[in-house]
Design an enzyme around this catalytic site. Structure first.
Site, PDB file in Angstrom:
ATOM      1  N   GLY A 152       0.820  -1.217   0.000  1.00  0.00           N
ATOM      2  CA  GLY A 152       0.000   0.000   0.000  1.00  0.00           C
ATOM      3  C   GLY A 152       0.847   1.257   0.000  1.00  0.00           C
ATOM      4  O   GLY A 152       2.033   1.209  -0.332  1.00  0.00           O
ATOM      5  N   HIS A 186       4.655   2.465  -7.928  1.00  0.00           N
ATOM      6  CA  HIS A 186       3.706   1.338  -7.984  1.00  0.00           C
ATOM      7  C   HIS A 186       2.832   1.451  -9.229  1.00  0.00           C
ATOM      8  O   HIS A 186       2.531   0.456  -9.882  1.00  0.00           O
ATOM      9  CB  HIS A 186       2.768   1.362  -6.762  1.00  0.00           C
ATOM     10  CG  HIS A 186       3.442   1.089  -5.455  1.00  0.00           C
ATOM     11  ND1 HIS A 186       3.567   2.044  -4.484  1.00  0.00           N
ATOM     12  CD2 HIS A 186       4.015  -0.046  -4.959  1.00  0.00           C
ATOM     13  CE1 HIS A 186       4.172   1.514  -3.427  1.00  0.00           C
ATOM     14  NE2 HIS A 186       4.456   0.249  -3.693  1.00  0.00           N
TER      15      HIS A 186
END
Ligand code: PAF
Length: 509
Positions: free
Chosen positions: A20, A26
């Site tokens: 996360g 990402h």
């Protein structure tokens, strides 16, 4: 998740595991995962799970940023189809104590972060193996930023025989060079400024390593000093082989120079790949295995120069035939090599042209007559010496993929990647028949083609000079039943296991 998996079973599934706190790094993994693959348009699943197993007791598990809503939006914007965010109880239902653990080889954990974060990679390997078991993706995408993690997870997948392809994705950096990381979010403005000393010191070392005669030990000491001068607390500065992760004592081949530092509340890691020349790929294998076709496409995809050494031997064979000398006599062939002007050039359409002594022989060297005699001509020591010398000179700066029979063994024994590309005799005969037919030549019976190919293999592998053999460190790739695209994809994967994007970026399409 299982129901979703059942619904989407038809499409390939690409999986991006994260903890996360998603950032553009990402997102670039996710958009890479969403890119069309050989099997069609993939589905992309992103997982978010802050895995307690990979944090040490003094580390930042409790304060690791948790922002699921924002992560879902960022993942979706980057092209994710689904987000899997299991709770601790869902992922480890029997509790951490009762969990089967994966322990990657200690040799890969002895240095770098492994030495400073005891148990970290066991925790990473355990959670990723668990996620792979639940999700069963076709591809697992990981950032090259965590290079040690990538090497270890590739090894776990290989050792456990997990049916997933591991894909490494280039590191993303801020304008001032700082690699993107969720842990950058802990930094205040002053610390953020300080943090740039890390990429800066590594880049300086990279520049210094280009200078001939640079010694590794003082280089490491300088990096260490610069990091400290920049106000960072150094965990380690190490130079290792990027594949085995074993320490390097001198600059040799591709070297991973990696560092970890504490900057305020964050532990930051970064690395650079030091190299004295651009990478070289050697593709060897028997005649008719499809080497030229795949090598050409692979070279184009990776922005490498394609060195078709087979064409060079063909060009000499053509010259021998034109000159009317006895091709079986080395003494008759040798004078033709003096002052030989053999050129390979790439035409505008990407097609390679071959010229010998000013004649364009691109088409002529593909005739059945040249094919029939090239083995004999290529077996003469004088021919091999002359062409090997020319090939090595062409390879001095690297940045090329060479294809032939002895590239990994005789011409470029230091190549970063060596592949032995082969196919069964029956498959090669079938391909040859198809090729002859397409080019308008008479097609002999398959049995005859098979006999010719077997004879050619025999000649190539029993000749005295530079016989066709698989280098001990070459990867064998058997192409029977594989499409050209699938072979190219495998070559790219093999290359990326050895040469990261940082060391050799892909050309912009
Ligand atoms: O790199 C990470 O974010 C983690 O180590 C991973 C691979 C998601 C496993 O928890």
């Amino acid at each position: 998740m299982e129901a979703w998996r059942r619904e989407t079973r038809q499409a390939p599934l690409h999986f991006v595991p994260t903890m996360g706190a998603l950032h553009p790094g990402h997102q670039s993994l996710i958009s890479r995962a969403a890119r069309q693959c050989a099997g069609g348009q993939p589905r992309v699943l992103v997982s978010v799970f802050v895995n307690p197993l990979q944090f040490g007791p003094q580390e930042d598990f409790a304060r690791y940023p948790r922002q699921l809503e924002a992560d879902a939006a960022l993942a979706e914007a980057a092209g994710a189809d689904a987000l899997f965010a299991p709770s601790l109880e869902e992922l480890y239902p029997a509790g951490e104590q009762e969990l089967t653990r994966i322990q990657p080889p200690l040799s890969l954990q002895q240095g770098l972060c492994g030495r400073h974060r005891s148990g970290h990679f066991n925790g990473v390997a355990t959670v990723v193996a668990r996620l792979l078991g639940l999700i069963r993706p076709d591809q697992l995408l990981l950032g090259e930023k965590d290079w040690q993690q990538l090497v270890i997870l590739r090894r776990v997948v290989a050792d456990l025989g997990l049916p997933v392809e591991v894909v490494g994705v280039a590191t993303l950096r801020e304008g001032d060079g700082l690699a993107l990381s969720s842990r950058n979010s802990y930094l205040n403005a002053d610390q953020r400024l300080q943090a740039t000393a890390l990429p800066q010191a590594l880049e300086d070392a990279n520049a210094a390593a280009q200078r001939p005669g640079t010694a590794l030990a003082p280089l490491l000491a300088t990096v260490h000093e610069k990091l400290e001068q920049g106000g960072l607390v150094v965990d380690y500065v190490e130079a290792v082989c990027p594949i085995s992760l074993q320490p390097r004592s001198a600059l040799k081949g591709l070297t991973l120079l990696a560092a970890a530092v504490h900057c305020g509340p964050s532990r930051l890691i970064d690395h650079v790949f030091l190299m004295s020349r651009a990478p070289i790929v050697a593709i060897d294998g028997p005649a008719g295995a499809g080497k030229s076709t795949v090598t050409r496409a692979f070279a184009e995809q990776l922005g490498l120069i394609y060195l078709d050494t087979g064409a060079m031997y063909r060009a000499v064979t053509w010259l021998v035939q034109q000159s009317g000398v006895d091709a079986s006599e080395a003494a008759a062939v040798a004078p033709l090599l003096e002052g030989l002007d053999l050129q390979l050039s790439t035409a505008a359409a990407g097609q390679q042209r071959v010229s010998v002594n000013g004649h364009d022989v691109t088409e002529a060297i593909r005739s059945p007559e040249v094919t029939a005699q090239v083995s004999q001509v290529a077996a003469h020591g004088c021919v091999r010496e002359a062409l090997t010398r020319q090939q090595q000179a062409m390879g001095e700066r690297g940045g090329l993929v060479a294809e032939g029979r002895d590239i990994g063994t005789a011409v470029f024994p230091d190549a970063e990647l060596k592949v032995f590309l082969t196919a069964t005799v029956a498959e090669r005969a079938r391909r040859r028949a198809l090729d002859l037919e397409q080019r308008g030549f008479a097609v002999p019976a398959l049995a005859e083609l098979e006999a010719q190919i077997a004879e050619r293999d025999h000649l190539d592998s029993t000749r005295e000079v530079a016989p066709l053999t698989q280098a001990a460190d070459a990867v064998e790739l058997i192409t029977d039943g594989l499409s050209i695209d699938a072979v190219i994809e495998q070559l790219v994967q093999l290359f990326r296991q050895r040469v990261p994007h940082d060391a050799w970026p892909e050309p912009v399409a």
